[in-house]
Design a protein around this motif. Structure first.
Motif, mmCIF file in Angstrom:
data_model
loop_
_atom_site.group_PDB
_atom_site.id
_atom_site.type_symbol
_atom_site.label_atom_id
_atom_site.label_comp_id
_atom_site.label_asym_id
_atom_site.label_seq_id
_atom_site.Cartn_x
_atom_site.Cartn_y
_atom_site.Cartn_z
ATOM 1 N N VAL A 82 0.863 -1.174 0.000
ATOM 2 C CA VAL A 82 0.000 0.000 0.000
ATOM 3 C C VAL A 82 0.904 1.230 0.000
ATOM 4 N N ASP A 83 0.467 2.264 -0.672
ATOM 5 C CA ASP A 83 1.206 3.517 -0.717
ATOM 6 C C ASP A 83 1.283 4.127 0.685
ATOM 7 N N ASN A 85 0.859 7.135 1.513
ATOM 8 C CA ASN A 85 -0.249 8.067 1.733
ATOM 9 C C ASN A 85 -1.437 7.361 2.383
ATOM 10 N N VAL A 86 -1.728 6.159 1.908
ATOM 11 C CA VAL A 86 -2.818 5.371 2.499
ATOM 12 C C VAL A 86 -2.471 5.020 3.941
ATOM 13 N N TRP A 87 -1.233 4.561 4.185
ATOM 14 C CA TRP A 87 -0.799 4.241 5.541
ATOM 15 C C TRP A 87 -0.902 5.466 6.431
ATOM 16 N N TRP A 89 -2.948 8.060 6.218
ATOM 17 C CA TRP A 89 -4.342 8.340 6.570
ATOM 18 C C TRP A 89 -4.909 7.308 7.538
#
Length: 164
Positions: A82-83, A85-87, A89
């Motif tokens: 997972v990117d 950015n996702v982590w 958030w």
């Protein structure tokens, strides 16, 4: 006169005093006047730790959002690809919820006990997945999550009784 002194000294060891144990499963007695148990400290500890863990999750999320090169591996090296950015958030939202739940737990809210357990489990799983990026920190957070779960599950109703 001597009998009065002996009678008064024997009164110090009556079973109704707070230092005696009550029941087979309790190693701390409740005081007769307040009903406060020695286990209440565990629940307060869990609430404070949830607030701290939430703050740390928020920081971890902000770092993942704004400082991509900080972590030890690229996002492709994580257990779940997972990117960052996702982590970021996910950590940020989990952290905000954990802080709010910690305050609810300190207030003796029953719903906060349930949510606190769910959030601590999610935090442990999330940090297990995130362990390649920051192994020592993730391990510490998982250990604290386990202690928080223990404190809430075993002693959660103590603070509810004391707050009410």
């Amino acid at each position: 006169m001597t009998q009065q002194i002996e009678e008064k000294s024997d009164d110090r060891h009556l079973p109704h005093q707070a230092h005696d144990r009550t029941g087979p499963s309790s190693s701390y007695a409740t005081t007769p006047a307040t009903g406060v148990s020695g286990w209440t400290g565990w629940v307060v500890f869990a609430g404070i730790m949830l607030i701290m863990l939430g703050a740390f999750q928020v920081i971890q999320g902000l770092v993942a959002l704004f400082e991509k090169g900080y972590y030890l591996v690229a996002s492709s090296g994580l257990v779940l690809h997972v990117d960052y950015n996702v982590w970021g958030w996910v950590h940020l939202i989990l952290g905000i919820l954990a802080v709010a739940t910690g305050f609810g737990l300190l207030a003796g809210n029953t719903a906060a006990r349930v949510v606190g357990i769910v959030l601590a489990v999610l935090s442990a799983i999330l940090n297990l997945i995130f362990i390649a990026a920051y192994p020592v920190w993730s391990t510490i957070v998982i250990a604290v999550d386990i202690i928080v779960i223990y404190a809430i599950v075993v002693h959660g109703r103590e603070l509810k009784r004391d707050a009410g």
